[in-house]
Motif scaffolding. Structure first.
Motif, PDB file in Angstrom:
ATOM      1  N   ASP A  25    -107.514 -24.075  62.794  1.00 55.99           N
ATOM      2  CA  ASP A  25    -108.820 -23.907  62.317  1.00 55.99           C
ATOM      3  C   ASP A  25    -108.973 -22.905  60.331  1.00 55.99           C
ATOM      4  O   ASP A  25    -108.999 -23.262  60.042  1.00 55.99           O
ATOM      5  N   LYS A  66    -109.255 -24.621  56.953  1.00 52.38           N
ATOM      6  CA  LYS A  66    -110.552 -23.925  56.003  1.00 52.38           C
ATOM      7  C   LYS A  66    -109.308 -22.746  54.758  1.00 52.38           C
ATOM      8  O   LYS A  66    -110.547 -23.126  53.665  1.00 52.38           O
ATOM      9  N   GLN A  67    -108.310 -22.604  55.041  1.00 49.39           N
ATOM     10  CA  GLN A  67    -107.912 -21.260  53.678  1.00 49.39           C
ATOM     11  C   GLN A  67    -106.471 -22.803  53.283  1.00 49.39           C
ATOM     12  O   GLN A  67    -106.452 -22.432  51.867  1.00 49.39           O
TER      13      GLN A  67
END
Length: 236
Positions: free
Chosen positions: A41, A45-46
């Motif tokens: 995740d 997301k990054q």
């Protein structure tokens, strides 16, 4: 991860490798050297892809995001074993070394996703203790307090307890456990039965009612030997 902050400097991600043992974690290499690992995740997301330049500030952001994600996953694992109150989850996350900020963020996320609900937890635990374990409401009340439930949540949960069901459980417990002893020595059996029910959290009024009905079941002759006053509970 703390050790990693001392060794990681700005650089470029040159390789991303999925871990063999933990499928949702990835090892990241900066300038051809292993740097750190993150959950899938966080990777998404990054926007961590090959060629991404990582600065020290960016790494700190990744580190914080990874810690939040790990705390969340640890909490989900705890909940997968059994339902827990917010108080219990906070305590376990503290034991695992998470700071107050991370614990608060984690509980807030769990609330939003409906994984924790202390009101529902109190009701479910109460029904489980009353119906499956045949505990009395005083036992349940103390357990709910110990688990950090609010007074109003405890009151609402105990309001769901059916008095007839609680009485039936108490009567059946004593009848099965002491019926032979009542036939031999009703006074001795009464003392043992009353203590047994009180330790299981049944109220004094309910215990007295059970004792009276047991006497009726064994005949009026035994009733003269029985003390049904509130003072009979002083020894317990």
């Amino acid at each position: 991860m703390d050790d990693e902050t001392e060794t990681i400097h700005s650089g470029t991600i040159t390789k991303i490798e999925r871990q063999k043992r933990i499928k949702d974690r990835y090892n990241l290499f900066i300038d051809e050297q292993f740097a750190f690992s993150v959950h899938e995740d966080i990777l998404i997301k990054q926007r961590l892809v090959k060629g991404t330049v990582i600065s020290i500030e960016h790494f700190k952001v990744i580190l914080h995001a990874q810690e939040k994600q790990q705390a969340y996953l640890d909490a989900i694992r705890l909940l997968s074993v059994r339902l827990r109150s917010e108080h219990e989850l906070k305590a376990r996350l503290k034991q695992k070394g998470y700071e107050p900020e991370i614990r608060a963020i984690t509980l807030d996320r769990l609330r939003q996703e409906k994984y924790v609900d202390d009101g529902l937890f109190a009701e479910q635990l109460t029904m489980q203790r009353i119906r499956s374990q045949k505990k009395g409401r005083n036992w349940v009340k103390q357990e709910l307090k110990h688990k950090g439930l609010q007074p109003e949540q405890i009151v609402q949960a105990l309001e769901q307890v059916d008095e007839a069901t609680e009485y039936r459980h108490a009567f059946d417990l004593v009848y099965k456990k002491y019926r032979a002893e009542f036939a031999e020595d009703s006074v001795k059996a009464r003392r043992k039965a009353m203590g047994f029910l009180m330790r299981r959290g049944y109220s004094s009024s309910l215990v007295l009612r059970v004792m009276r009905d047991l006497v009726k079941a064994y005949g009026a002759a035994n009733e003269e030997d029985m003390d049904f006053s509130e003072g009979s509970f002083e020894e317990f």
